[in-house]
Scaffold this motif. Sequence first.
Motif, mmCIF file in Angstrom:
data_model
loop_
_atom_site.group_PDB
_atom_site.id
_atom_site.type_symbol
_atom_site.label_atom_id
_atom_site.label_comp_id
_atom_site.label_asym_id
_atom_site.label_seq_id
_atom_site.Cartn_x
_atom_site.Cartn_y
_atom_site.Cartn_z
ATOM 1 N N ALA A 1 0.973 -0.956 -0.122
ATOM 2 C CA ALA A 1 -0.032 0.127 -0.054
ATOM 3 C C ALA A 1 0.812 1.163 0.065
ATOM 4 O O ALA A 1 0.571 2.073 -0.716
ATOM 5 C CB ALA A 1 -0.978 -0.143 1.103
ATOM 6 N N ARG A 2 1.974 1.231 0.773
ATOM 7 C CA ARG A 2 2.833 2.471 0.788
ATOM 8 C C ARG A 2 3.572 2.709 -0.661
ATOM 9 O O ARG A 2 3.778 3.835 -0.913
ATOM 10 C CB ARG A 2 3.820 2.265 1.909
ATOM 11 C CG ARG A 2 3.280 2.224 3.246
ATOM 12 C CD ARG A 2 4.344 2.660 4.350
ATOM 13 N NE ARG A 2 3.800 2.714 5.527
ATOM 14 C CZ ARG A 2 3.128 3.687 6.073
ATOM 15 N NH1 ARG A 2 2.826 4.911 5.386
ATOM 16 N NH2 ARG A 2 2.740 3.673 7.315
ATOM 17 N N LYS A 3 3.787 1.741 -1.375
ATOM 18 C CA LYS A 3 4.277 2.062 -2.841
ATOM 19 C C LYS A 3 3.247 2.651 -3.603
ATOM 20 O O LYS A 3 3.833 3.490 -4.386
ATOM 21 C CB LYS A 3 4.631 0.590 -3.412
ATOM 22 C CG LYS A 3 5.677 0.001 -2.569
ATOM 23 C CD LYS A 3 6.225 -1.454 -3.660
ATOM 24 C CE LYS A 3 7.463 -1.985 -2.941
ATOM 25 N NZ LYS A 3 7.814 -3.154 -3.568
ATOM 26 N N VAL A 4 1.961 2.551 -3.453
ATOM 27 C CA VAL A 4 0.992 3.293 -4.317
ATOM 28 C C VAL A 4 0.990 4.764 -3.702
ATOM 29 O O VAL A 4 0.765 5.627 -4.561
ATOM 30 C CB VAL A 4 -0.577 2.752 -3.856
ATOM 31 C CG1 VAL A 4 -1.524 3.646 -4.550
ATOM 32 C CG2 VAL A 4 -0.411 1.219 -4.551
ATOM 33 N N GLY A 5 1.365 5.009 -2.491
ATOM 34 C CA GLY A 5 1.528 6.307 -1.928
ATOM 35 C C GLY A 5 0.167 7.224 -1.758
ATOM 36 O O GLY A 5 0.255 8.299 -1.434
ATOM 37 N N ASP A 6 -0.737 6.539 -1.853
ATOM 38 C CA ASP A 6 -2.257 7.069 -1.713
ATOM 39 C C ASP A 6 -2.759 6.734 -0.345
ATOM 40 O O ASP A 6 -2.756 5.844 0.281
ATOM 41 C CB ASP A 6 -3.335 6.399 -2.456
ATOM 42 C CG ASP A 6 -4.668 7.182 -2.286
ATOM 43 O OD1 ASP A 6 -5.295 7.185 -1.080
ATOM 44 O OD2 ASP A 6 -5.281 7.217 -3.507
ATOM 45 N N PRO A 7 -3.012 8.093 0.495
ATOM 46 C CA PRO A 7 -3.188 8.079 1.963
ATOM 47 C C PRO A 7 -4.314 7.307 2.162
ATOM 48 O O PRO A 7 -4.308 6.484 3.298
ATOM 49 C CB PRO A 7 -3.565 9.531 2.400
ATOM 50 C CG PRO A 7 -2.867 10.090 1.433
ATOM 51 C CD PRO A 7 -2.811 9.363 0.168
ATOM 52 N N TRP A 8 -5.380 7.037 1.374
ATOM 53 C CA TRP A 8 -6.528 6.284 1.637
ATOM 54 C C TRP A 8 -6.075 4.778 1.484
ATOM 55 O O TRP A 8 -6.661 4.091 2.514
ATOM 56 C CB TRP A 8 -7.708 6.720 0.703
ATOM 57 C CG TRP A 8 -8.953 6.135 0.999
ATOM 58 C CD1 TRP A 8 -9.978 6.592 1.966
ATOM 59 C CD2 TRP A 8 -9.347 4.743 0.690
ATOM 60 N NE1 TRP A 8 -11.070 5.817 1.855
ATOM 61 C CE2 TRP A 8 -10.643 4.504 1.262
ATOM 62 C CE3 TRP A 8 -8.866 3.715 -0.060
ATOM 63 C CZ2 TRP A 8 -11.595 3.544 1.000
ATOM 64 C CZ3 TRP A 8 -9.743 2.376 -0.336
ATOM 65 C CH2 TRP A 8 -11.053 2.468 0.332
ATOM 66 N N VAL A 9 -5.408 4.376 0.695
ATOM 67 C CA VAL A 9 -4.985 2.940 0.572
ATOM 68 C C VAL A 9 -4.207 2.541 1.728
ATOM 69 O O VAL A 9 -4.253 1.524 2.298
ATOM 70 C CB VAL A 9 -4.244 2.909 -0.937
ATOM 71 C CG1 VAL A 9 -3.936 1.297 -1.074
ATOM 72 C CG2 VAL A 9 -5.272 3.062 -1.970
ATOM 73 N N ILE A 10 -3.352 3.278 1.964
ATOM 74 C CA ILE A 10 -2.427 3.157 3.173
ATOM 75 C C ILE A 10 -3.329 2.915 4.312
ATOM 76 O O ILE A 10 -3.037 1.910 5.388
ATOM 77 C CB ILE A 10 -1.218 4.032 3.564
ATOM 78 C CG1 ILE A 10 -0.444 4.163 2.115
ATOM 79 C CG2 ILE A 10 -0.398 4.144 4.669
ATOM 80 C CD1 ILE A 10 0.587 5.412 2.156
ATOM 81 N N SER A 41 -5.539 8.817 7.524
ATOM 82 C CA SER A 41 -7.173 9.126 7.386
ATOM 83 C C SER A 41 -7.486 10.321 7.684
ATOM 84 O O SER A 41 -8.464 10.959 6.729
ATOM 85 C CB SER A 41 -7.636 8.233 8.549
ATOM 86 O OG SER A 41 -7.300 6.870 8.350
ATOM 87 N N ARG A 42 -6.940 11.311 8.499
ATOM 88 C CA ARG A 42 -7.336 12.580 8.339
ATOM 89 C C ARG A 42 -6.954 13.148 7.176
ATOM 90 O O ARG A 42 -7.699 14.106 6.528
ATOM 91 C CB ARG A 42 -6.547 13.156 9.652
ATOM 92 C CG ARG A 42 -7.060 13.171 11.001
ATOM 93 C CD ARG A 42 -6.560 14.111 12.007
ATOM 94 N NE ARG A 42 -6.730 13.431 13.421
ATOM 95 C CZ ARG A 42 -7.768 13.340 14.038
ATOM 96 N NH1 ARG A 42 -8.763 13.978 13.355
ATOM 97 N NH2 ARG A 42 -7.706 12.871 15.181
ATOM 98 N N SER A 43 -5.789 13.176 6.729
ATOM 99 C CA SER A 43 -5.400 13.782 5.326
ATOM 100 C C SER A 43 -6.128 13.329 4.002
ATOM 101 O O SER A 43 -6.531 14.149 3.224
ATOM 102 C CB SER A 43 -3.877 13.676 5.096
ATOM 103 O OG SER A 43 -3.642 12.157 4.638
ATOM 104 N N SER A 44 -6.916 12.193 4.355
ATOM 105 C CA SER A 44 -7.668 11.892 3.113
ATOM 106 C C SER A 44 -9.223 12.266 3.128
ATOM 107 O O SER A 44 -9.693 12.483 2.090
ATOM 108 C CB SER A 44 -7.839 10.199 3.042
ATOM 109 O OG SER A 44 -8.928 9.770 4.269
ATOM 110 N N GLY A 45 -9.563 12.889 4.268
ATOM 111 C CA GLY A 45 -10.724 13.517 4.232
ATOM 112 C C GLY A 45 -12.002 12.512 4.458
ATOM 113 O O GLY A 45 -13.008 13.082 4.622
ATOM 114 N N ASP A 46 -11.615 11.328 4.510
ATOM 115 C CA ASP A 46 -12.825 10.333 4.504
ATOM 116 C C ASP A 46 -13.183 10.043 6.022
ATOM 117 O O ASP A 46 -12.332 9.388 6.599
ATOM 118 C CB ASP A 46 -12.399 9.169 3.684
ATOM 119 C CG ASP A 46 -13.285 7.960 3.692
ATOM 120 O OD1 ASP A 46 -14.376 7.899 4.351
ATOM 121 O OD2 ASP A 46 -13.281 7.180 2.749
ATOM 122 N N LEU A 47 -14.229 10.565 6.476
ATOM 123 C CA LEU A 47 -14.536 10.398 7.603
ATOM 124 C C LEU A 47 -14.986 8.936 8.368
ATOM 125 O O LEU A 47 -14.630 8.472 9.242
ATOM 126 C CB LEU A 47 -15.920 11.441 8.300
ATOM 127 C CG LEU A 47 -15.698 12.911 8.019
ATOM 128 C CD1 LEU A 47 -16.812 13.692 8.464
ATOM 129 C CD2 LEU A 47 -14.269 13.183 9.090
#
Length: 86
Positions: A1-10, A41-47
């Motif tokens: 997941a970290r390789k993708v770099g997307d905060p939501w995925v991580i 999770s906070r940075s993704s904005g997805d509550l």
Amino acid sequence: ARKVGDPWVISMATTAYWPTIVHFGDYAASEPMLADCLELSRSSGDLSLLAWPLLFLGVIYVRTDRPEQAAAAFLEGARCSHVVGN
């Protein structure tokens, strides 16, 4: 997941992995991982995503005798869940 770099995925991958770690009682290893997950999770904005690390951190705080931190984490997680209708 970290390789993708997307905060939501991580964050999602970490949240999915956490119950296995905590099941074995490794709070020392899982707390920093969840704190990182919380920030992602906070940075993704997805509550709805944010509610999970808060719940799991709350469990760690209960099991490590930190009731004030547990209450704060559970309350914030419940508020996030309520806003998204969960």
